[in-house]
Write an enzyme that holds these catalytic residues in place. Structure first.
Site, mmCIF file in Angstrom:
data_model
loop_
_atom_site.group_PDB
_atom_site.id
_atom_site.type_symbol
_atom_site.label_atom_id
_atom_site.label_comp_id
_atom_site.label_asym_id
_atom_site.label_seq_id
_atom_site.Cartn_x
_atom_site.Cartn_y
_atom_site.Cartn_z
ATOM 1 N N LYS A 69 -1.054 9.878 0.201
ATOM 2 C CA LYS A 69 -1.227 11.195 0.816
ATOM 3 C C LYS A 69 -0.107 11.455 1.826
ATOM 4 C CE LYS A 69 -6.236 11.301 0.225
ATOM 5 N NZ LYS A 69 -7.557 11.399 0.902
ATOM 6 N N ASP A 91 4.410 -0.335 -8.388
ATOM 7 C CA ASP A 91 4.097 0.491 -9.550
ATOM 8 C C ASP A 91 4.037 1.965 -9.162
ATOM 9 O OD1 ASP A 91 1.730 0.074 -8.027
ATOM 10 O OD2 ASP A 91 0.572 0.893 -9.695
ATOM 11 N N ASP A 103 0.858 -1.182 0.000
ATOM 12 C CA ASP A 103 0.000 0.000 0.000
ATOM 13 C C ASP A 103 0.897 1.236 0.000
ATOM 14 O OD1 ASP A 103 -1.778 2.099 0.545
ATOM 15 O OD2 ASP A 103 -3.064 0.817 1.772
#
Length: 311
Positions: free
Chosen positions: A107, A139, A103
């Site tokens: 932000k 990615d 993950d």
């Protein structure tokens, strides 16, 4: 095949305890549906693959996959990767860590939640063998650059940026993003030296209970009560009354470990028992003991007195 920390006879376990044999040890953090894990275990039957995943649904799918394919060199843990690294791997025994598409927490205010931060790399160095490595494939270029900088800050690794191995691009999400034409980034973080700060495993306890004298209260007004602990936080979610006493559904959070468990308050031959129910095989830690202590404090407020304390 599923590792339940509370059921392990030795803490922390040795490789032999988990797999029944010795061999090169690999930890995959965030294995998803397990397709990469299975391919790795098939291609390297001499390797011992320990996987950690926070999603219960993914763990179930992966567990079914491993059983269906008869992969005896895989063990799965439902929980956070840093917990597995700290408590299921002995210092200096890990050959490799694999992190595929973590993950990215894009932000800025969420970056402290990213896995591959300086503190993690320092702690990882205590578990890797000399020359052991972490392989990252992602990615997300921002996350990739972030991880490179965090590792470089430690001075403990040699970083090699490489093309991603094809096997790492056959995960569920990699296949999807490959079709979308996304660019992938890959690096190997190779251990050069070890951080001097020790990283001991969590202390595991056999019991967490107290015996009290007095009468059971008529009710326990504890629902949705949060208690700050030295090690984290406990929340008493629900209270159910039974024939012998009360069951308290309790949520406990501490570093890299979250548990939902049952505490019970019931009559016993020696008084009133308050402690952890064995239902669900909870791991009894300092934070769990703190939750029991908070429950005992509430009972004392109802006029009961502690006669034996194992909290």
């Amino acid at each position: 095949m599923l590792v339940v920390p509370a059921r392990l006879h030795r803490w922390p376990p040795e490789v032999q305890d988990l797999f029944g044999r010795e061999g090169p040890l690999v930890l995959e953090i965030g294995f998803g549906d397990g397709r990469f894990t299975a391919e790795l275990a098939r291609s390297r039957p001499d390797w011992l693959v320990l996987g950690a995943e926070v999603s219960a649904a993914s763990v179930l799918r992966a567990l079914r996959r491993m059983r269906r394919e008869g992969l005896a060199n895989v063990r799965l843990y439902h929980g956070q990767g840093p917990f597995a690294l700290r408590n299921l791997v002995l210092p200096g025994t890990l050959d490799q860590v694999i992190v595929n598409f973590p993950d990215p927490w894009p932000k800025k205010r969420h970056q402290e939640r990213r896995l591959l931060r300086e503190a993690f790399f320092r702690r990882l160095s205590t578990r890797l063998k000399s020359g052991g490595s972490l392989l990252l494939t992602t990615d997300h270029e921002g996350y990739f650059r972030f991880a490179l900088e965090e590792a470089e800050r430690t001075g403990l690794y040699r970083v090699e940026v490489r093309p991603p191995p094809e096997a790492h691009l056959r995960t569920k999400y990699a296949l999807k993003w490959k079709e979308a034409g996304r660019t992938f980034f890959h690096a190997a973080f190779i251990k050069l030296r070890e951080d001097p700060a020790p990283w001991p495993p969590l202390r595991r306890y056999d019991v967490a209970h107290a015996l009290l004298s007095g009468e059971l209260p008529q009710d326990l007004a504890l629902e949705k009560t949060a208690v700050r602990l030295k090690e984290g936080v406990a929340v008493f979610l629900e209270v159910a009354r039974g024939k012998e006493g009360f069951y308290v559904l309790t949520h406990v959070e501490e570093e890299d470990l979250t548990q939902d468990l049952l505490l019970e308050v019931r009559k016993s031959a020696r008084g009133v028992y308050a402690g952890v129910s064995r239902f669900g095989s909870p791991l009894i830690t300092e934070a769990v003991k703190g939750a029991v202590r908070a429950l005992v404090d509430r009972l004392e407020a109802h006029g009961l007195e502690v006669v034996q304390d194992h909290t």
